[in-house]
Design an enzyme around this catalytic site. Structure first.
Site, PDB file in Angstrom:
ATOM      1  N   LYS A  13     -89.920 -56.862   0.465  1.00  0.00           N
ATOM      2  CA  LYS A  13     -91.145 -55.945   0.101  1.00  0.00           C
ATOM      3  C   LYS A  13     -90.950 -54.718   1.252  1.00  0.00           C
ATOM      4  O   LYS A  13     -91.315 -53.580   0.819  1.00  0.00           O
ATOM      5  CB  LYS A  13     -92.677 -56.574   0.429  1.00  0.00           C
ATOM      6  N   ARG A  88    -104.105 -60.261  -0.251  1.00  0.00           N
ATOM      7  CA  ARG A  88    -103.348 -61.500  -0.087  1.00  0.00           C
ATOM      8  C   ARG A  88    -104.458 -62.566  -0.467  1.00  0.00           C
ATOM      9  O   ARG A  88    -104.024 -63.702  -0.443  1.00  0.00           O
ATOM     10  CB  ARG A  88    -102.808 -61.850   1.540  1.00  0.00           C
ATOM     11  N   ARG A 127     -83.391 -62.585   9.288  1.00  0.00           N
ATOM     12  CA  ARG A 127     -84.065 -61.690  10.114  1.00  0.00           C
ATOM     13  C   ARG A 127     -84.799 -62.046  11.285  1.00  0.00           C
ATOM     14  O   ARG A 127     -84.840 -61.317  12.074  1.00  0.00           O
ATOM     15  CB  ARG A 127     -85.613 -61.502   9.206  1.00  0.00           C
ATOM     16  N   ARG A 133     -88.742 -62.089  15.077  1.00  0.00           N
ATOM     17  CA  ARG A 133     -90.014 -62.235  14.832  1.00  0.00           C
ATOM     18  C   ARG A 133     -90.829 -63.423  15.152  1.00  0.00           C
ATOM     19  O   ARG A 133     -90.210 -64.548  14.920  1.00  0.00           O
ATOM     20  CB  ARG A 133     -90.698 -61.820  13.535  1.00  0.00           C
ATOM     21  N   ARG A 144     -96.515 -69.709   5.827  1.00  0.00           N
ATOM     22  CA  ARG A 144     -96.802 -68.408   4.965  1.00  0.00           C
ATOM     23  C   ARG A 144     -96.413 -68.792   3.430  1.00  0.00           C
ATOM     24  O   ARG A 144     -96.845 -68.140   2.642  1.00  0.00           O
ATOM     25  CB  ARG A 144     -96.003 -67.454   5.959  1.00  0.00           C
TER      26      ARG A 144
HETATM   27  P1  AMP Z   1     -96.148 -59.718   7.036  1.00  0.00           P
HETATM   28  O1  AMP Z   1     -95.326 -58.694   7.530  1.00  0.00           O
HETATM   29  O2  AMP Z   1     -96.793 -58.893   5.617  1.00  0.00           O
HETATM   30  O3  AMP Z   1     -95.297 -61.059   6.452  1.00  0.00           O
HETATM   31  O4  AMP Z   1     -97.534 -60.252   7.780  1.00  0.00           O
HETATM   32  C1  AMP Z   1     -97.241 -61.036   8.791  1.00  0.00           C
HETATM   33  C2  AMP Z   1     -98.339 -61.731   9.353  1.00  0.00           C
HETATM   34  O5  AMP Z   1     -99.728 -60.731   9.439  1.00  0.00           O
HETATM   35  C3  AMP Z   1     -99.060 -62.415   8.333  1.00  0.00           C
HETATM   36  O6  AMP Z   1     -98.442 -63.770   8.214  1.00  0.00           O
HETATM   37  C4  AMP Z   1    -100.588 -62.752   8.592  1.00  0.00           C
HETATM   38  O7  AMP Z   1    -100.782 -63.487   9.753  1.00  0.00           O
HETATM   39  C5  AMP Z   1    -100.755 -61.241   8.845  1.00  0.00           C
HETATM   40  N1  AMP Z   1    -101.341 -60.465   7.690  1.00  0.00           N
HETATM   41  C6  AMP Z   1    -100.746 -59.527   7.068  1.00  0.00           C
HETATM   42  N2  AMP Z   1    -101.292 -58.842   5.970  1.00  0.00           N
HETATM   43  C7  AMP Z   1    -102.429 -59.639   5.856  1.00  0.00           C
HETATM   44  C8  AMP Z   1    -103.439 -59.651   4.942  1.00  0.00           C
HETATM   45  N3  AMP Z   1    -103.507 -59.017   3.977  1.00  0.00           N
HETATM   46  N4  AMP Z   1    -104.381 -60.860   5.100  1.00  0.00           N
HETATM   47  C9  AMP Z   1    -104.274 -61.572   6.161  1.00  0.00           C
HETATM   48  N5  AMP Z   1    -103.337 -61.542   7.161  1.00  0.00           N
HETATM   49  C10 AMP Z   1    -102.139 -60.631   6.951  1.00  0.00           C
END
Ligand code: AMP
Length: 195
Positions: A13, A88, A127, A133, A144
């Site tokens: 994404k 989400r 990654r 990360r 996740r």
């Molecule tokens: P991502 O980079 O999109 O995988 O997001 C990394 C982490 O940020 C996720 O595992 C959540 O802990 C938090 N996060 C990102 N976007 C959201 C969202 N829309 N709602 C809640 N937590 C989020």
């Protein structure tokens, strides 16, 4: 063009959204990037959410919704945006609907990226070695992906019912997937999709 980029962790994404945003000259807004930047900078928000993120848990809706609402109100969002990783949860869908209604805006398209489970795991593993990360450890990854299946994937049905989901296979190399996204968007016939 106002777009949501949806799909499981590791599907690409962020990579695809950045390329598309540059092509359309609109901001790429990733809630994950915003949260990680706050954690790195040691802000109050960062301290509040660090353990949740590292464990692969979602940040509470109210906090996330406020961040997105503030960001969408910035002047650079006037001509469109790509939201990556938001909404989400069903609450976030409702919060986004409310924000857009207030500002008389609409989502033009939801882009769903798809890849096999094994491919996702392979990419997340790669990654982890490159970016390091904190939430790319096996327990957080499992959490996740599970949360995506349970809470986020069903949201696609809501947007499908509204009639603006475009699904694209994301198993190719990056450039080919981007070309496929552009082709699908050009051919989708949805009003407001300008690419
Ligand atoms: P991502 O980079 O999109 O995988 O997001 C990394 C982490 O940020 C996720 O595992 C959540 O802990 C938090 N996060 C990102 N976007 C959201 C969202 N829309 N709602 C809640 N937590 C989020």
């Amino acid at each position: 063009m106002r777009m949501l980029m949806m799909g499981p962790q590791g599907v690409g994404k962020g990579t695809q959204a950045k390329m598309l945003a540059a092509r359309c000259a609109i901001p790429h807004i990733s809630t994950g990037d915003v949260f990680r930047a706050n954690v790195s900078a040691g802000t109050e928000l960062g301290k509040q959410i660090e353990s949740l993120i590292n464990a692969g848990e979602l940040v509470p809706d109210a906090l996330t919704d406020r961040i997105v609402a503030d960001r969408l109100a910035q002047p650079d969002c006037a001509n469109g945006w790509i939201l990556d990783g938001y909404p989400r949860t069903i609450e976030q869908v409702r919060a986004l609907d409310a924000v857009l209604e207030q500002s008389d805006q609409r989502i033009d398209v939801v882009l769903e990226l798809r890849a096999d489970y094994d491919e996702l795991i392979k990419r997340i593993h790669e990654r982890a070695q490159i970016e390091g990360r904190a939430d790319d450890n096996p327990e957080a990854v499992a959490k996740r992906l599970q949360t995506y299946d349970k809470e986020t994937a069903p949201l696609l049905d809501i947007y499908r019912d509204r009639g603006f989901v475009v699904a694209v296979d994301s198993e190719d190399v990056i450039e080919d997937t981007q070309a496929s996204i552009v082709k699908h968007l050009q051919q989708c016939g949805l009003p407001g999709v300008k690419i």
